[in-house]
Design a protein around this motif. Sequence first.
Motif, mmCIF file in Angstrom:
data_model
loop_
_atom_site.group_PDB
_atom_site.id
_atom_site.type_symbol
_atom_site.label_atom_id
_atom_site.label_comp_id
_atom_site.label_asym_id
_atom_site.label_seq_id
_atom_site.Cartn_x
_atom_site.Cartn_y
_atom_site.Cartn_z
ATOM 1 N N SER A 153 6.499 4.882 -9.820
ATOM 2 C CA SER A 153 6.580 5.075 -8.324
ATOM 3 C C SER A 153 7.930 5.550 -8.058
ATOM 4 O O SER A 153 8.386 6.426 -7.531
ATOM 5 N N SER A 154 8.911 4.959 -8.874
ATOM 6 C CA SER A 154 10.368 5.221 -8.938
ATOM 7 C C SER A 154 10.486 6.775 -9.275
ATOM 8 O O SER A 154 11.449 7.559 -8.821
ATOM 9 N N ASP A 155 9.955 7.033 -10.456
ATOM 10 C CA ASP A 155 9.913 8.419 -10.948
ATOM 11 C C ASP A 155 9.398 9.294 -9.948
ATOM 12 O O ASP A 155 10.081 10.509 -10.053
ATOM 13 N N VAL A 156 8.214 9.131 -9.388
ATOM 14 C CA VAL A 156 7.916 9.967 -8.403
ATOM 15 C C VAL A 156 8.697 10.277 -7.170
ATOM 16 O O VAL A 156 8.731 11.261 -6.459
ATOM 17 N N TYR A 157 9.639 9.038 -6.882
ATOM 18 C CA TYR A 157 10.501 9.431 -5.648
ATOM 19 C C TYR A 157 11.428 10.458 -6.170
ATOM 20 O O TYR A 157 11.777 11.298 -5.317
ATOM 21 N N VAL A 158 12.112 10.037 -7.257
ATOM 22 C CA VAL A 158 13.065 11.139 -7.784
ATOM 23 C C VAL A 158 12.436 12.535 -7.819
ATOM 24 O O VAL A 158 12.980 13.496 -7.930
ATOM 25 N N PHE A 159 11.095 12.607 -8.408
ATOM 26 C CA PHE A 159 10.338 13.888 -8.564
ATOM 27 C C PHE A 159 10.554 14.608 -7.490
ATOM 28 O O PHE A 159 10.645 16.071 -7.554
ATOM 29 N N THR A 202 4.907 18.369 3.105
ATOM 30 C CA THR A 202 4.294 17.236 3.329
ATOM 31 C C THR A 202 4.078 16.270 1.936
ATOM 32 O O THR A 202 4.082 15.200 2.031
ATOM 33 N N LEU A 203 3.613 16.828 1.013
ATOM 34 C CA LEU A 203 3.460 16.180 -0.451
ATOM 35 C C LEU A 203 4.842 15.402 -0.692
ATOM 36 O O LEU A 203 4.787 14.281 -1.160
ATOM 37 N N LEU A 204 6.022 16.060 -0.788
ATOM 38 C CA LEU A 204 7.115 15.625 -1.077
ATOM 39 C C LEU A 204 7.389 14.261 -0.211
ATOM 40 O O LEU A 204 8.252 13.425 -0.485
ATOM 41 N N HIS A 205 7.268 14.645 1.142
ATOM 42 C CA HIS A 205 7.579 13.415 2.040
ATOM 43 C C HIS A 205 6.700 12.080 1.895
ATOM 44 O O HIS A 205 7.158 11.017 1.620
ATOM 45 N N LYS A 206 5.503 12.323 1.006
ATOM 46 C CA LYS A 206 4.784 11.168 0.631
ATOM 47 C C LYS A 206 5.310 10.676 -0.316
ATOM 48 O O LYS A 206 5.330 9.429 -0.654
ATOM 49 N N CYS A 207 5.745 11.515 -1.359
ATOM 50 C CA CYS A 207 6.594 10.849 -2.671
ATOM 51 C C CYS A 207 7.813 10.120 -2.197
ATOM 52 O O CYS A 207 8.180 9.244 -2.965
ATOM 53 N N HIS A 208 8.320 10.238 -0.890
ATOM 54 C CA HIS A 208 9.623 9.500 -0.581
ATOM 55 C C HIS A 208 9.226 8.477 0.290
ATOM 56 O O HIS A 208 10.235 7.794 1.007
ATOM 57 N N ASP A 209 8.081 8.056 0.451
ATOM 58 C CA ASP A 209 7.754 6.700 1.176
ATOM 59 C C ASP A 209 8.412 5.458 0.657
ATOM 60 O O ASP A 209 8.468 5.249 -0.657
ATOM 61 N N ASP A 210 9.070 4.785 1.605
ATOM 62 C CA ASP A 210 9.586 3.781 1.222
ATOM 63 C C ASP A 210 8.884 2.490 0.619
ATOM 64 O O ASP A 210 9.517 1.823 -0.311
ATOM 65 N N ASP A 211 7.699 2.666 0.821
ATOM 66 C CA ASP A 211 6.646 1.790 0.022
ATOM 67 C C ASP A 211 6.218 2.265 -1.213
ATOM 68 O O ASP A 211 5.387 3.378 -1.225
#
Length: 382
Positions: A153-159, A202-211
């Motif tokens: 999930s951390s990788d997804v955040y940076v992705f 919108t997809l990128l915002h979901k990737c940046h979810d704090d949870d």
Amino acid sequence: MPNGSFPDKDAILILRKLRRFLHPNIVQLFGIIQTDLRLLFVSEYADKGDLDSALKISSMEDWELRSSLLFDLIEGLTAIHHSPLIRHGNLSLTKCLINKRFMLKLAGLGFKDILKNREHCLENKPYSTNLQSIPPELRSRISCERGIGSTSSSDVYVFADIAHALLSEHVFKSAETEQIPDHKLKKGAAARNAVVFNDFQTLLHKCHDDDPSQRPTIDRIRKICQSSFGINNQNFAQKILLRLERYASQLEDTVAERTQEFIKETEANEALLRELLPKQIVQRLKKDTAIAPESFDCVSLLFSYTTGFNEFVAKNSDVPLNVVRFLDHMFVSFDDIVSLYDVYKVETINDSCMVASGLPERNEDRHAKEICHCALGFRKKF
């Protein structure tokens, strides 16, 4: 130099995993060299450098190239997340390398795990110079052991940050119409691409979810990018070949179309020439043959005219179309009759017609007979 013995059991285990992990979008690790001052990782060379530097080049403003790089990134992360390594843990723009085929490869995989127990390592930089680019769950873990505790999930955040850098709004709007799905929107290409860009954001915002548990998996991201944003699994070299094939096909169609137009134009010109000149002269002109003057010893000529034509024209002065119809019918009839005999229509003016036989092709003594048959045909028709 790192303290303690190296490599330890954990490092050897990770090295084995990395040596066995071969994927087109992962920089291959060949081994490690230990010197007096540092550890040197020996890996595959990337000719074009890292993505951070490449994005500053104006020639990179191409939808197909950037979308290919993004899909390479997705493919690399997918392979990692499904491997025993589970996550990259050290992802950034500088860890995305580009080879001479413009294929993106992920570097630095497993480096932090190998060095996690080593001091004075060269990788003891913060996760990012920008705090907002660090996954929230790792912001308290910035140290020499960066990346420890990170997950897929951390990788997804940076992705999301890398994807945003690759596919900006400008790049989306410059994409060709057929490269981005229609989404059943009856709008122009620019408006449609703008809507698709908003969906991408919108997809990128979901990737940046704090949870971390609420972020989409890389498999989900891959599926959405393929189905909604026209980002497919073709690398840039393949897309260039397809583009060349498409251009070649279009060129063939254009050449065929222009050839047909040329043939039609040539036929029209020949038809016009045949109306003005004898067929034999037209053939010589087509072959670019010199046309020398000729003399004919004996030919027969026919001059015809329509009795009462001037009176007919005067009576129909109020309806000139009647005169046009009559002349058209007469000249078409003349042409039909002339084609039946060995004669050549020299000229037609108003209601008069001049016909010759014995030229431009000689027909011995038959010219008088041919002219008489033609004259009788005119009389019979009218």
